[in-house]
Scaffold this active site. Sequence first.
Site, mmCIF file in Angstrom:
data_model
loop_
_atom_site.group_PDB
_atom_site.id
_atom_site.type_symbol
_atom_site.label_atom_id
_atom_site.label_comp_id
_atom_site.label_asym_id
_atom_site.label_seq_id
_atom_site.Cartn_x
_atom_site.Cartn_y
_atom_site.Cartn_z
ATOM 1 N N GLU A 1 -6.338 -10.236 -1.329
ATOM 2 C CA GLU A 1 -7.332 -10.271 0.070
ATOM 3 C C GLU A 1 -8.628 -10.129 -0.359
ATOM 4 O O GLU A 1 -9.516 -9.162 0.152
ATOM 5 C CB GLU A 1 -6.864 -8.686 0.612
ATOM 6 C CG GLU A 1 -5.365 -9.072 0.906
ATOM 7 C CD GLU A 1 -4.886 -7.650 1.698
ATOM 8 O OE1 GLU A 1 -5.764 -6.899 2.231
ATOM 9 O OE2 GLU A 1 -3.561 -7.476 1.807
ATOM 10 N N GLU B 1 0.918 -1.175 -0.091
ATOM 11 C CA GLU B 1 0.028 0.030 -0.089
ATOM 12 C C GLU B 1 0.930 1.324 0.232
ATOM 13 O O GLU B 1 0.790 2.317 0.709
ATOM 14 C CB GLU B 1 -0.999 0.059 1.229
ATOM 15 C CG GLU B 1 -1.908 -1.069 0.871
ATOM 16 C CD GLU B 1 -2.745 -1.298 2.423
ATOM 17 O OE1 GLU B 1 -2.768 -0.520 3.131
ATOM 18 O OE2 GLU B 1 -3.367 -2.503 2.428
ATOM 19 N N HIS C 1 -10.729 -5.971 -2.228
ATOM 20 C CA HIS C 1 -11.600 -5.750 -0.833
ATOM 21 C C HIS C 1 -12.915 -5.134 -1.796
ATOM 22 O O HIS C 1 -12.725 -4.011 -2.324
ATOM 23 C CB HIS C 1 -11.254 -4.820 0.111
ATOM 24 C CG HIS C 1 -10.035 -5.389 0.955
ATOM 25 N ND1 HIS C 1 -10.151 -6.611 1.673
ATOM 26 C CD2 HIS C 1 -8.624 -5.229 0.881
ATOM 27 C CE1 HIS C 1 -9.124 -7.009 2.222
ATOM 28 N NE2 HIS C 1 -8.173 -6.121 1.828
ATOM 29 N N ASN D 1 1.855 -5.010 -3.186
ATOM 30 C CA ASN D 1 0.447 -5.212 -2.902
ATOM 31 C C ASN D 1 -0.192 -4.010 -2.575
ATOM 32 O O ASN D 1 0.201 -3.351 -1.820
ATOM 33 C CB ASN D 1 0.451 -6.162 -1.672
ATOM 34 C CG ASN D 1 -0.916 -6.821 -1.254
ATOM 35 O OD1 ASN D 1 -1.602 -7.364 -2.139
ATOM 36 N ND2 ASN D 1 -1.385 -6.587 -0.108
ATOM 37 N N ASP E 1 -12.697 -10.083 -0.220
ATOM 38 C CA ASP E 1 -13.777 -10.105 0.504
ATOM 39 C C ASP E 1 -14.618 -9.175 0.074
ATOM 40 O O ASP E 1 -14.410 -8.278 -1.258
ATOM 41 C CB ASP E 1 -13.561 -9.912 1.786
ATOM 42 C CG ASP E 1 -12.896 -8.285 2.173
ATOM 43 O OD1 ASP E 1 -12.811 -7.624 1.261
ATOM 44 O OD2 ASP E 1 -12.705 -8.093 3.303
HETATM 45 O O1 9MR Z 1 -7.369 -7.962 8.463
HETATM 46 C C1 9MR Z 1 -6.492 -7.242 8.964
HETATM 47 C C2 9MR Z 1 -6.992 -6.751 10.585
HETATM 48 O O2 9MR Z 1 -7.150 -8.008 11.565
HETATM 49 C C3 9MR Z 1 -5.939 -5.748 10.920
HETATM 50 O O3 9MR Z 1 -6.563 -5.105 12.162
HETATM 51 C C4 9MR Z 1 -6.004 -4.477 9.982
HETATM 52 C C5 9MR Z 1 -4.975 -3.436 10.933
HETATM 53 O O4 9MR Z 1 -5.179 -2.272 9.924
HETATM 54 O O5 9MR Z 1 -5.370 -5.091 9.091
HETATM 55 C C6 9MR Z 1 -6.146 -6.002 8.443
HETATM 56 O O6 9MR Z 1 -5.598 -6.247 7.026
HETATM 57 C C7 9MR Z 1 -5.284 -5.532 6.231
HETATM 58 C C8 9MR Z 1 -4.225 -5.843 5.365
HETATM 59 O O7 9MR Z 1 -3.002 -6.185 6.303
HETATM 60 C C9 9MR Z 1 -3.693 -4.767 4.186
HETATM 61 N N1 9MR Z 1 -4.667 -4.444 3.399
HETATM 62 C C10 9MR Z 1 -5.888 -4.258 4.074
HETATM 63 C C11 9MR Z 1 -6.442 -5.264 5.025
HETATM 64 C C12 9MR Z 1 -7.976 -5.113 5.721
HETATM 65 O O8 9MR Z 1 -7.843 -3.976 6.211
#
Ligand code: 9MR
Length: 356
Positions: A264, A157, A234, A198, A266
């Site tokens: 990722e 990101e 997402h 990513n 969803d």
């Molecule tokens: O799913 C992850 C969640 O449990 C954490 O609290 C969060 C912290 O920012 O990150 C989520 O995963 C993220 C991923 O690492 C990067 N892309 C976005 C994901 C969803 O928010």
Amino acid sequence: MKLFVMTMYLLLAPLVIGIRADDADQEAKGLRDTLGAQMVSIGTAAEPNPIRTDPMYAEILARDFNMLATENAFKMGLMRPTEDSYRFEDTDFLVDFAEMNGMDVRGHTLIWHQQLPDWLSNGTYTREELLTIMEEHVTTVVSRYRGRVDAWDVVNEAVEGDGSLRQSIFLQTIGPEYIEYAFRWAAAADPEARLFYNDFGADGLGVKSEGVYRLMESLLAKRVPVHGIGLQMHTTIGDTPDPEDVRRNMDRLAQLGLEIHVTEMDVRLNDEMGDLDTQLQLQAQTYRSIAEVCIQHPACTAFVTWGFSDSNYARAGRPDTPLLFDANYVPKPAYWALADLFASPVLMQCSGQPCR
Ligand code: 9MR
């Protein structure tokens, strides 16, 4: 009345049992075996604690998926309690679990502006100091799992919505070179690992995905060892990228020579889109259409969902219902849509091209 119910039961039982037997066959088989011949990995993000404490979670994870993405365990905030220490229990555990169950590992993630440890975000570092911290982190972590983590999200990101580089602590302290440094250190620590950039919101076409494309192009022009791109995917029903745009985005990224993972996925529901059944069907169609683009694209080698159960506890407390199984691990229409797609004989013909 009782007699009527009994008679109806006896008449309908074979049908009901028949349907259940098919479903049970698919569930017993799992998505990973159904997909087998398609040469695409089917993955999901996973957390260590549910594996340790919930046999059902562990069973479905190993049955349906052949790639495990580490949802949080590799993030610096969890891994680096202090500048001088590492916490490897959870990552060791996840990598061991994946190996025991014949799953590849997506190591997520080495350099990200979020979930940083306090000592790092609150510290004041010179450019050289931050580079040293990054080098030490990337080298230590990637070396430890050399040959065991198949793909790394080396940088996560780093691009803003407008396509420019994100104003993170890394960009501001080091400059844009932090990205190439991270990839070069990762490649030195494990020359066999597949190294990915990513990002989210860059799945189809648009300003951000243009920015990500340009970033990839410039890294490759400098011979930075970036091998792949993660399209996070997402989404929300009614607001999903057009699958044809995703295909076109994959085309141009593949032309750069990049491998592609959907990393990722969803699909959140949206009450404005109808009643629950309608929403679940739309959710299923969304999963299916993106998975289909991935399976059909020669460069797309993994399709990964961001968790698999809507259970809050299995999803680190995020209150949505965007995944393939409900909170009680009952497969949703989205699961059956993928199972049906993965079993499709048409797709297994590899579209007249050599199968990957
Ligand atoms: O799913 C992850 C969640 O449990 C954490 O609290 C969060 C912290 O920012 O990150 C989520 O995963 C993220 C991923 O690492 C990067 N892309 C976005 C994901 C969803 O928010």
